[in-house]
Design a protein around this motif. Structure first.
Motif, PDB file in Angstrom:
ATOM      1  N   ALA A 140      37.770  45.288  27.283  1.00 54.58           N
ATOM      2  CA  ALA A 140      36.883  44.173  27.977  1.00 54.58           C
ATOM      3  C   ALA A 140      37.114  44.397  29.371  1.00 54.58           C
ATOM      4  O   ALA A 140      38.242  44.277  29.896  1.00 54.58           O
ATOM      5  CB  ALA A 140      37.051  42.960  27.428  1.00 54.58           C
ATOM      6  N   PRO A 141      35.930  44.461  30.206  1.00 55.21           N
ATOM      7  CA  PRO A 141      36.198  44.584  31.679  1.00 55.21           C
ATOM      8  C   PRO A 141      36.357  42.721  32.183  1.00 55.21           C
ATOM      9  O   PRO A 141      35.909  41.945  31.464  1.00 55.21           O
ATOM     10  CB  PRO A 141      34.941  44.892  32.222  1.00 55.21           C
ATOM     11  N   LEU A 142      37.176  42.550  33.123  1.00 52.76           N
ATOM     12  CA  LEU A 142      37.492  41.251  33.625  1.00 52.76           C
ATOM     13  C   LEU A 142      36.602  41.370  34.899  1.00 52.76           C
ATOM     14  O   LEU A 142      36.815  41.725  35.728  1.00 52.76           O
ATOM     15  CB  LEU A 142      38.811  41.043  34.139  1.00 52.76           C
ATOM     16  N   LEU A 143      35.578  40.317  34.650  1.00 53.70           N
ATOM     17  CA  LEU A 143      34.719  39.832  35.687  1.00 53.70           C
ATOM     18  C   LEU A 143      35.068  38.626  36.558  1.00 53.70           C
ATOM     19  O   LEU A 143      34.993  37.432  35.944  1.00 53.70           O
ATOM     20  CB  LEU A 143      32.979  39.589  35.120  1.00 53.70           C
ATOM     21  N   GLN A 144      35.620  38.888  37.593  1.00 57.52           N
ATOM     22  CA  GLN A 144      36.716  37.909  38.354  1.00 57.52           C
ATOM     23  C   GLN A 144      35.953  37.237  39.422  1.00 57.52           C
ATOM     24  O   GLN A 144      35.521  37.843  40.316  1.00 57.52           O
ATOM     25  CB  GLN A 144      37.990  38.706  38.502  1.00 57.52           C
ATOM     26  N   HIS A 145      35.689  35.820  39.481  1.00 57.06           N
ATOM     27  CA  HIS A 145      35.072  35.014  40.363  1.00 57.06           C
ATOM     28  C   HIS A 145      36.238  34.200  41.185  1.00 57.06           C
ATOM     29  O   HIS A 145      35.809  33.466  42.276  1.00 57.06           O
ATOM     30  CB  HIS A 145      34.353  33.885  39.754  1.00 57.06           C
ATOM     31  N   THR A 146      37.410  34.183  40.778  1.00 56.60           N
ATOM     32  CA  THR A 146      38.599  33.220  41.310  1.00 56.60           C
ATOM     33  C   THR A 146      38.864  33.627  42.698  1.00 56.60           C
ATOM     34  O   THR A 146      39.474  35.012  43.025  1.00 56.60           O
ATOM     35  CB  THR A 146      39.636  33.368  40.508  1.00 56.60           C
ATOM     36  N   ASN A 147      39.300  32.848  43.910  1.00 53.03           N
ATOM     37  CA  ASN A 147      39.719  33.202  44.952  1.00 53.03           C
ATOM     38  C   ASN A 147      41.274  32.879  45.063  1.00 53.03           C
ATOM     39  O   ASN A 147      41.478  32.032  44.297  1.00 53.03           O
ATOM     40  CB  ASN A 147      38.974  32.343  46.100  1.00 53.03           C
ATOM     41  N   PRO A 148      41.744  33.573  46.001  1.00 56.12           N
ATOM     42  CA  PRO A 148      41.225  34.726  46.877  1.00 56.12           C
ATOM     43  C   PRO A 148      41.266  35.964  46.271  1.00 56.12           C
ATOM     44  O   PRO A 148      41.872  36.562  45.587  1.00 56.12           O
ATOM     45  CB  PRO A 148      42.633  34.885  47.833  1.00 56.12           C
ATOM     46  N   MET A 149      39.713  36.358  46.261  1.00 57.20           N
ATOM     47  CA  MET A 149      39.181  37.413  45.434  1.00 57.20           C
ATOM     48  C   MET A 149      39.990  38.634  45.783  1.00 57.20           C
ATOM     49  O   MET A 149      40.365  39.254  44.762  1.00 57.20           O
ATOM     50  CB  MET A 149      37.900  37.766  45.929  1.00 57.20           C
ATOM     51  N   ALA A 150      40.148  39.180  46.763  1.00 56.70           N
ATOM     52  CA  ALA A 150      40.946  40.332  47.263  1.00 56.70           C
ATOM     53  C   ALA A 150      42.250  40.461  46.640  1.00 56.70           C
ATOM     54  O   ALA A 150      42.786  41.537  45.819  1.00 56.70           O
ATOM     55  CB  ALA A 150      40.840  40.676  48.636  1.00 56.70           C
TER      56      ALA A 150
END
Length: 450
Positions: A140-150
């Motif tokens: 499964a890919p992790l579609l990540q929205h949490t900051n700090p993003m980088a």
């Protein structure tokens, strides 16, 4: 049947947007939506919201809710994450303690002392999540929205085998802004954007094959309402040659030029025609407010007070967020291009995707998504001055990731000292003292340094 796990589903407004987006695609209307959050009350509200959307539109989707992360992840095809680790106390400390040293952050969730310390308390949880994924849903890919993003995506990619894609809305949001500034329909502009999250550059901007940069330069020269609404980004374009993603408000804390004192911040507000309404919570307006008022707005929000699933809009209107489009393209083969945050060498046979940024950096580049996967595009060299500005942030990110993954306090202190805003207002001794105070206040939230 496609199984989509939502980690941090108690963020009800954001979860509602993404659930609505997913269900707007007929091909995804039979999916299982596995909602997970550690807050029972918020989770119950998100579950009620999702069930209301499914039932009102007579869809075959299945909604599950659990406080057990592993239960939600089991056999997931996709994982969408939007978490906040630690609650209000550390967030408040990360804003208020730097203020005592003259570091006035607009938001404090991406770079600066706030962003670095948020990374320290977030990365261990995100790496643990990815470790669970390696066991329970490794493909499964992790579609990540949490900051700090980088920093979060950088750490997950470095520490685990999970494919992580950082998702932000600053590119599409900026595209809408630019279209309005030059009087062109937003769905007709074409652009090529590359850089890092919250600091990516519109390298090309066209309408019907015509370069729109002369139009933007005319807006800048006029110094009218559009300029006043976006002072920092227009000034950055004036001095460095390209328009940048993320709002003026947020951008002002990633550079050393705009927030060196409360008086300078007040001057920026006075120069802007924008007036934020403190009674209304919107992301960009609160960034304009004096430091600290964003925190007060954020901490006062309790979506449960006003949420009523029976009164909610049940139309399946689609937002500009990328997550549902990624899932749809991977499931159906529909070809789309979108800007995603990925390791600089992701999918590249020819070296770094942005060749004059560090190979191990986390970059934001155009990416093609279809039924065969996610394919980041090479952007080559950025103009030298743009890459230089990006590197000022990448330097901090690299040391922040090292501090979080290795428990390296020396790396933490160096990250803060290299932060553009901190270094503009603090001596080296003051930066160390600020770190001391933050460690004393937030030590219980920093497992890597305990």
């Amino acid at each position: 049947m496609t199984r989509i796990a939502f980690i941090g589903a108690g963020s009800i407004t954001f979860t509602q947007t993404l659930v609505r987006d997913l269900l707007s695609f007929p091909a995804l209307q039979g999916a299982t939506l596995a909602l997970m959050d550690i807050d029972d009350d918020r989770l119950a509200e998100s579950e009620a919201m999702a069930r209301r959307l499914v039932e009102a539109n007579d869809l075959p989707a299945t909604v599950e809710a659990t406080t057990d992360r592993r239960e939600a992840l089991a056999d997931a095809d996709y994982v969408i994450c939007a978490i906040h680790v630690g609650g209000e106390e550390p967030f408040r400390n990360e804003i208020e303690i730097p203020e005592e040293y003259g570091v006035y952050q607009a938001v404090g969730d991406t770079l600066g002392p706030g962003g670095v310390f948020r990374a320290l308390r977030t990365i261990p949880t995100m790496v643990d999540l990815a470790r669970d994924m390696e066991e329970l849903c490794p493909d499964a890919p992790l579609l990540q929205h949490t900051n700090p993003m980088a920093m979060v995506c950088w750490a997950v990619a470095a520490e685990t085998e999970i494919d992580v894609y950082g998702i932000c809305h600053s590119v599409q949001g900026t595209a809408h802004d630019l279209a309005s500034y030059v009087g062109v329909p937003s769905d007709e502009i074409e652009y090529w954007v590359a850089g890092i999250n919250h600091m990516a550059w519109f390298l090309e901007l066209e309408h019907d094959g015509r370069d729109l940069y002369p139009d933007l330069e005319a807006v800048l020269a006029k110094r009218g309402e559009a300029y006043a609404d976006d002072v920092v980004r227009f000034e950055t374009m004036d001095h460095f040659g390209s328009f940048i993603t993320e709002s003026s408000q947020h951008l002002s804390e990633y550079l050393p030029y705009f927030r060196q004192s409360e008086e300078e911040i007040d001057d920026l507000i006075d120069r802007s025609s924008y007036r934020a309404d403190p009674e209304e919570f919107e992301y960009s307006p609160v960034c304009w407010l004096p430091t600290g008022e964003y925190l007060e707005q954020w901490s006062s929000i309790d979506p449960g007070e006003a949420f009523d699933p029976e009164a909610m809009d049940t139309q399946l209107d689609r937002s500009d967020e990328y997550a549902a489009r990624i899932v749809h393209s991977l499931e159906t083969g529909a070809v789309r291009r979108m800007n995603l945050n990925v390791p600089n060498t992701a999918g590249s046979r020819a070296g770094a995707l942005i060749s004059n940024l560090p190979a191990d950096a986390l970059v934001e580049v155009p990416s093609l998504v279809d039924g065969t996967g996610v394919h980041p595009c090479s952007a080559g060299d950025l103009p030298a001055q743009l890459a230089a500005l990006n590197r000022t942030n990448v330097n901090v990110q690299a040391l922040g990731v090292q501090a979080a993954t290795e428990g390296d306090e020396a790396a933490l202190r160096r990250a803060i000292k290299l932060d553009p805003l901190t270094s503009a207002v603090c001596t080296l001794e003051e930066a160390d003292a600020m770190v001391d105070d933050l460690l004393a206040a937030n030590g219980e939230y920093l497992p890597a340094l305990s």
